[in-house]
Structures are given as C-alpha cells and as structure tokens.
Design a protein around this motif. Structure first.
Motif, PDB file in Angstrom:
ATOM      1  N   ALA A   1      52.956 -62.200  36.924  1.00 20.58           N
ATOM      2  CA  ALA A   1      53.694 -63.252  37.104  1.00 20.58           C
ATOM      3  C   ALA A   1      52.809 -64.092  38.288  1.00 20.58           C
ATOM      4  N   VAL A   2      52.834 -65.536  37.701  1.00 19.84           N
ATOM      5  CA  VAL A   2      52.047 -66.579  38.336  1.00 19.84           C
ATOM      6  C   VAL A   2      52.907 -67.366  39.061  1.00 19.84           C
ATOM      7  N   LYS A   3      52.749 -67.579  40.352  1.00 18.99           N
ATOM      8  CA  LYS A   3      53.417 -68.800  40.911  1.00 18.99           C
ATOM      9  C   LYS A   3      52.431 -69.435  42.141  1.00 18.99           C
ATOM     10  N   ILE A   4      52.098 -70.480  41.783  1.00 18.53           N
ATOM     11  CA  ILE A   4      51.176 -71.168  42.811  1.00 18.53           C
ATOM     12  C   ILE A   4      51.825 -72.596  43.311  1.00 18.53           C
ATOM     13  N   THR A   5      51.714 -72.654  44.552  1.00 16.06           N
ATOM     14  CA  THR A   5      52.304 -73.841  45.141  1.00 16.06           C
ATOM     15  C   THR A   5      51.381 -74.681  45.966  1.00 16.06           C
ATOM     16  N   PHE A   6      51.386 -76.075  45.410  1.00 14.93           N
ATOM     17  CA  PHE A   6      50.526 -76.842  46.063  1.00 14.93           C
ATOM     18  C   PHE A   6      51.257 -77.854  46.914  1.00 14.93           C
ATOM     19  N   ARG A   7      50.975 -78.047  48.095  1.00 16.56           N
ATOM     20  CA  ARG A   7      51.524 -78.839  49.160  1.00 16.56           C
ATOM     21  C   ARG A   7      50.501 -79.688  49.761  1.00 16.56           C
ATOM     22  N   PRO A   8      50.832 -80.815  50.498  1.00 15.83           N
ATOM     23  CA  PRO A   8      49.874 -81.594  51.367  1.00 15.83           C
ATOM     24  C   PRO A   8      49.317 -80.696  52.249  1.00 15.83           C
ATOM     25  N   THR A   9      47.955 -80.857  52.628  1.00 12.21           N
ATOM     26  CA  THR A   9      47.113 -80.008  53.432  1.00 12.21           C
ATOM     27  C   THR A   9      47.793 -80.217  54.861  1.00 12.21           C
ATOM     28  N   THR A  10      47.497 -79.518  55.981  1.00 14.32           N
ATOM     29  CA  THR A  10      47.730 -79.694  57.264  1.00 14.32           C
ATOM     30  C   THR A  10      47.281 -81.006  57.684  1.00 14.32           C
ATOM     31  N   ARG A  11      46.026 -81.390  57.231  1.00 18.24           N
ATOM     32  CA  ARG A  11      45.234 -82.828  57.876  1.00 18.24           C
ATOM     33  C   ARG A  11      46.113 -83.801  57.076  1.00 18.24           C
ATOM     34  N   GLN A  12      46.704 -83.721  56.050  1.00 15.31           N
ATOM     35  CA  GLN A  12      47.218 -84.802  55.321  1.00 15.31           C
ATOM     36  C   GLN A  12      48.710 -84.912  56.108  1.00 15.31           C
ATOM     37  N   VAL A  13      49.332 -84.042  56.551  1.00 15.64           N
ATOM     38  CA  VAL A  13      50.739 -83.901  57.141  1.00 15.64           C
ATOM     39  C   VAL A  13      50.484 -84.786  58.445  1.00 15.64           C
ATOM     40  N   ILE A  14      49.494 -84.232  59.293  1.00 12.09           N
ATOM     41  CA  ILE A  14      49.086 -84.778  60.575  1.00 12.09           C
ATOM     42  C   ILE A  14      48.924 -86.303  60.313  1.00 12.09           C
ATOM     43  N   GLY A  15      47.980 -86.636  59.391  1.00 12.10           N
ATOM     44  CA  GLY A  15      47.721 -87.995  59.264  1.00 12.10           C
ATOM     45  C   GLY A  15      48.905 -88.880  58.995  1.00 12.10           C
ATOM     46  N   ARG A  16      49.677 -88.354  58.023  1.00 14.13           N
ATOM     47  CA  ARG A  16      50.949 -89.179  57.741  1.00 14.13           C
ATOM     48  C   ARG A  16      52.035 -89.286  58.675  1.00 14.13           C
TER      49      ARG A  16
ATOM     50  N   LEU B   1      51.154 -89.217  61.973  1.00 11.75           N
ATOM     51  CA  LEU B   1      50.565 -90.299  62.905  1.00 11.75           C
ATOM     52  C   LEU B   1      50.386 -91.662  62.406  1.00 11.75           C
ATOM     53  N   PHE B   2      50.396 -91.909  61.264  1.00 10.45           N
ATOM     54  CA  PHE B   2      50.901 -93.022  60.585  1.00 10.45           C
ATOM     55  C   PHE B   2      52.218 -93.580  60.676  1.00 10.45           C
ATOM     56  N   LEU B   3      53.222 -92.757  60.589  1.00  5.15           N
ATOM     57  CA  LEU B   3      54.635 -93.143  60.592  1.00  5.15           C
ATOM     58  C   LEU B   3      54.751 -93.148  62.109  1.00  5.15           C
ATOM     59  N   GLY B   4      54.442 -92.444  62.879  1.00  4.34           N
ATOM     60  CA  GLY B   4      54.615 -92.483  64.339  1.00  4.34           C
ATOM     61  C   GLY B   4      54.384 -93.749  64.790  1.00  4.34           C
ATOM     62  N   GLY B   5      53.208 -94.202  64.439  1.00  8.32           N
ATOM     63  CA  GLY B   5      52.466 -95.312  64.902  1.00  8.32           C
ATOM     64  C   GLY B   5      53.232 -96.593  64.469  1.00  8.32           C
ATOM     65  N   VAL B   6      53.667 -96.746  63.113  1.00  7.11           N
ATOM     66  CA  VAL B   6      54.742 -97.692  62.678  1.00  7.11           C
ATOM     67  C   VAL B   6      55.965 -97.793  63.517  1.00  7.11           C
ATOM     68  N   SER B   7      56.518 -96.687  63.527  1.00 11.27           N
ATOM     69  CA  SER B   7      57.797 -96.521  64.167  1.00 11.27           C
ATOM     70  C   SER B   7      57.822 -97.209  65.595  1.00 11.27           C
ATOM     71  N   ALA B   8      56.742 -96.720  66.337  1.00  9.52           N
ATOM     72  CA  ALA B   8      56.380 -97.165  67.661  1.00  9.52           C
ATOM     73  C   ALA B   8      56.403 -98.442  67.723  1.00  9.52           C
ATOM     74  N   LEU B   9      55.683 -99.314  66.782  1.00  5.42           N
ATOM     75  CA  LEU B   9      55.455-100.778  66.887  1.00  5.42           C
ATOM     76  C   LEU B   9      56.821-101.240  66.501  1.00  5.42           C
ATOM     77  N   VAL B  10      57.795-100.407  65.670  1.00  4.89           N
ATOM     78  CA  VAL B  10      58.906-101.196  65.459  1.00  4.89           C
ATOM     79  C   VAL B  10      60.009-101.191  66.478  1.00  4.89           C
ATOM     80  N   ALA B  11      59.697-100.106  67.136  1.00  4.01           N
ATOM     81  CA  ALA B  11      60.595 -99.985  68.516  1.00  4.01           C
ATOM     82  C   ALA B  11      60.094-100.844  69.601  1.00  4.01           C
ATOM     83  N   LEU B  12      59.023-101.007  69.573  1.00  5.83           N
ATOM     84  CA  LEU B  12      58.460-102.024  70.495  1.00  5.83           C
ATOM     85  C   LEU B  12      58.758-103.254  70.441  1.00  5.83           C
ATOM     86  N   VAL B  13      58.784-104.001  69.237  1.00  2.00           N
ATOM     87  CA  VAL B  13      59.316-105.228  69.058  1.00  2.00           C
ATOM     88  C   VAL B  13      60.508-105.896  69.723  1.00  2.00           C
TER      89      VAL B  13
END
Length: 172
Positions: free
Chosen positions: A4-19, A21-33
């Motif tokens: 039986a085969v079951k392979i799961t592909f998810r975003p890598t840890t580096r991709q999750v951290i990058g996303r 950080l990007f969303l965190g920066g955008v929301s910080a700017l939105v909160a700052l305005v």
C-alpha cells in the motif's frame, strides 16, 4: 506481494516560514496604518503602543499562517490524487478535488505566478487542469530543491497505477 502506498506532499518548513513571515509583515503594516492615522489626528505619538500593536498583529498572523500552511498539501495513494484537507473530518465533498489514476491524462511542471507547480491534466476535456497546492518551488524562501524528484515520484506512481499495476517490493 503488493504494498500500500501513501505519499503526502506538503509545503516545506522553509516555505511555511517564508509565507508566515510575508503574511506577518503585511498584517503588521495593515495594523500600523490605522494606528498612525489615529496618532496623527490626536497629535500624540506613543511609540510603545504602536510597537506593541505591530508585534501583536505580526505574531497572530505568523501563527495563523503557519497553522494554515501545514494543512495544505496533496496525498497520493492507490486510489489516486486528492487534497490533504479531504482526509479531515470536516471535508466538504462539493469543493474537494479528487483524481483517480485512470482519469489522469498527464502530470506536468508548469510556471504559474512566479512558482513552478505540478499540474494534473484529466482525460475528460470538460475538466480544468488541477494546479496542486504542494509541492511547489518559487523564489527566495519558497524554493524547493527537491521539486523535480517529487514530480518524478508523482509521474512514476501515475504510470504504474494507470495501467492497473501497483508498486511491488521484490524480495531476494
């Protein structure tokens, strides 16, 4: 002996951290305005409140982005290809996609919006191509050095299963 085969592909840890950080920066700017606008109207600058607001907004966005990104992915098993979300108890049958191996016409790597993603083409021409949410590769933190190998695994499983063959483990 069939395996039986079951392979799961998810975003890598580096991709999750990058996303996150990007969303965190955008929301910080939105909160700052609005905070800066309020301080301009009132005429009183209070830096600790401003900094605290930005930190709280960034922290919440980081947590939400990290939790959400780890739920995205694709599962390959003996039935076919289906999104990772469909395994949960709260899956919605109207919105989830599923492709049986015998229905897949091709699996290709394509450039979409600055990323290279696997796209599943189905044999039914009425069906739109299905862009998988993971794996993918892009710029900076969203790069995945193993994307080619992951797409090779997808195509190999498809080649075997579409002819009704299951992967076999040979014993000496």
């Amino acid at each position: 002996m069939s395996v039986a085969v079951k392979i799961t592909f998810r975003p890598t840890t580096r991709q999750v951290i990058g996303r996150a950080l990007f969303l965190g920066g955008v929301s910080a700017l939105v909160a700052l305005v609005p905070a800066v606008a309020y301080m301009l109207v009132v005429g009183h600058w209070y830096a600790p409140t401003l900094g605290g607001l930005v930190l709280v907004a960034a922290a919440v966005a980081l947590a939400v982005a990290y939790a959400g990104a780890r739920r995205h992915g694709v599962v390959l098993d003996e039935r076919g290809i289906h999104p990772l979300e469909s395994e949960g108890a709260q899956s919605n049958p109207r919105t989830e996609r599923y492709a049986a191996w015998t229905e897949v016409a091709d699996i290709r790597a394509e450039r979409r919006a600055g990323r290279t993603v696997p796209v599943v083409y189905l044999s039914d021409p009425a069906q739109k191509p299905w862009r998988l949410r993971a794996p993918y590769s892009g710029r900076a933190l969203s790069a995945d050095d193993e994307l080619d190998e992951k797409i090779f695994v997808m195509r190999s499983l498809w080649e075997g299963y579409r002819r009704g063959l299951s992967p076999r483990r040979e014993h000496a």
